[in-house]
Design an enzyme around this catalytic site. Structure first.
Site, PDB file in Angstrom:
ATOM      1  N   ASP A  73       0.867  -1.174   0.000  1.00 16.09           N
ATOM      2  CA  ASP A  73       0.000   0.000   0.000  1.00 16.09           C
ATOM      3  C   ASP A  73       0.908   1.229   0.000  1.00 16.09           C
ATOM      4  O   ASP A  73       1.681   1.437   0.947  1.00 16.09           O
ATOM      5  CB  ASP A  73      -0.906  -0.023   1.237  1.00 16.09           C
ATOM      6  N   ARG A  78      -0.163  14.683  14.033  1.00 14.72           N
ATOM      7  CA  ARG A  78       0.480  14.258  12.786  1.00 14.72           C
ATOM      8  C   ARG A  78       0.648  15.456  11.863  1.00 14.72           C
ATOM      9  O   ARG A  78      -0.302  16.191  11.600  1.00 14.72           O
ATOM     10  CB  ARG A  78      -0.367  13.175  12.119  1.00 14.72           C
TER      11      ARG A  78
END
Length: 414
Positions: free
Chosen positions: A215, A385
């Site tokens: 991925d 993040r």
């Protein structure tokens, strides 16, 4: 909400700002920032979730809507008709642009559907390519949830034939036994930004007789990827993060040429060798095009097609170098802030293009940062993040974002 006086830059901080502005002055990618429509007063550090709008996309969409759809109508499906725009070939044109960014050949890439749907197709094909006696799908216990869900759903459709085995990624090698059919991994962890060595893990998997499925959602467009150089088997990725194709942009699927004969689980008419022949039996198109299922999503594909042109003159090695320099600077500026626990690897080889910290009040901290115009995001349970897209994030942005983080941390400290 209690307001506190913003922290004034120290002499060292001012020196850091001067140094970062000097890096901006000689940044070989600095001109790319002008190719994006960035809102005033915002430092955008969430391109790893949704990329910024490339400046050329609105005009392309206007053209597709008014001229290709509005004026040419159905003639736009094929270039053979007067006024047509050849929408039928659009998936292949976009696939060729994606292929350059992931180290693939154009006929090994299919574009369309979502990442989850492509993962279903790729995992089905990978299992078909694996030795029939093998029954384990080995994956990271902390993999992105949809990857796990898709594997669970596909296995249920196959009567529970396989054992989905999530393990800590650090223990992956110890679980690569003779029963493993497919190793399914995300190259960059969506929470921590930790980057796996795609080539080394692929070699390990192949040595154990397993097939690999990667991925690349947090890889493609963020740094160099070389799927063929690594000998990878299958891969998927999305178009709306670092590729800047817009919300819900079509995803891509990579199938190494040696696997093109494997069965296609979703055999739709647009993956047929001759769709308009309207044959009663499915005959797959050549290459990865057989993995295209239904009618191309012309509007969203056109947006992605235009967005990918931003990468036309980009040296991917320079992209990676700037990514590491941006993240290095951010980590250095926040070093020593006691409430922040860095979870992103300091080692360049193990880092993607984001920096993540744990903070006991991460959700509230991010809310306050967004109020200040510094847009990152929060991931449960306690992660801040910050994504650094080298094409439009400047070194000065890094400085000002780090100052805002320190101010918010100090506010929460009370």
């Amino acid at each position: 909400m209690t307001q506190t006086t913003p922290m004034r830059p120290t002499l060292d901080a001012l020196q850091a700002l001067d140094a970062l502005q000097a890096l901006d002055a000689r940044d070989p990618l600095a001109h790319k920032r002008a190719e994006f429509l960035l809102p005033q007063g915002v430092i955008y550090l969430d391109g790893n979730s949704l990329g910024a709008l490339p400046a050329r996309v609105p005009a392309r969409l206007e053209c597709v809507a008014r001229e290709e759809w509005g004026d040419a109508l159905i003639r736009s499906w094929t270039a053979n008709n007067e006024g047509g725009r050849d929408w039928m070939a659009l998936p292949d044109r976009v696939a060729a642009k994606v292929a350059r960014l992931i180290g693939a050949r154009p006929h090994e890439v299919a574009v369309g559907d979502s990442t989850s749907v492509n993962l279903f197709k790729a995992l089905s094909a990978a299992l078909a390519a694996a030795a029939p006696t093998r029954r384990v799908i080995l994956t990271d216990a902390d993999n992105f949830p949809t990857d796990l869900y898709v594997a669970q759903g596909l296995n249920a459709l196959m009567g529970g034939r396989y054992d989905l085995k999530p393990v800590p990624v650090a223990d992956l090698a110890t679980h690569l036994g003779p029963d493993v059919a497919v190793v399914m991994l995300t190259q960059v962890d969506y929470r921590t930004g930790e980057r796996l060595d795609l080539a080394a893990v692929t070699r390990q998997a192949h040595a154990a007789g397993a097939v690999t499925l990667w991925d690349l959602a947090h890889s493609a467009g963020a740094f160099e990827v070389d799927l063929n150089g690594a000998g990878a088997d299958f891969a998927v990725g999305c178009g709306y993060k670092y590729l800047n194709g817009g919300p819900g942009a079509p995803a891509f699927l990579f199938v190494a040429e040696r696997h093109h004969a494997v069965p296609v689980a979703l055999s739709g008419w647009m993956g047929h060798a001759d769709p308009f022949e309207m044959a009663r039996e499915y005959a797959p198109a050549a290459g990865a095009r057989r993995f295209v299922v239904g009618t191309p999503m012309v509007l969203s594909l056109s947006a992605l097609d235009s967005a990918l042109d931003v990468f036309g003159d980009v040296d991917l090695a320079a992209l990676r170098a700037k990514s590491l320099a941006l993240t290095d600077a951010f980590m250095a500026l926040l070093e020593g802030v006691p409430e922040l626990t860095l979870v992103t690897p300091a080692d360049h080889a193990r880092r993607g293009s984001q920096v993540s910290y744990r903070h006991p009040q991460a959700r509230e901290a991010m809310r306050r940062l967004v109020e200040r115009g510094v847009i990152g995001d929060f991931r449960t349970p306690d992660i801040l993040r910050f994504g650094f897209t080298p094409l439009y994030v400047s070194y000065a942005d890094v400085y000002h974002a780090a100052q805002a983080v320190q101010d918010v941390v100090r506010e929460l400290r009370g």
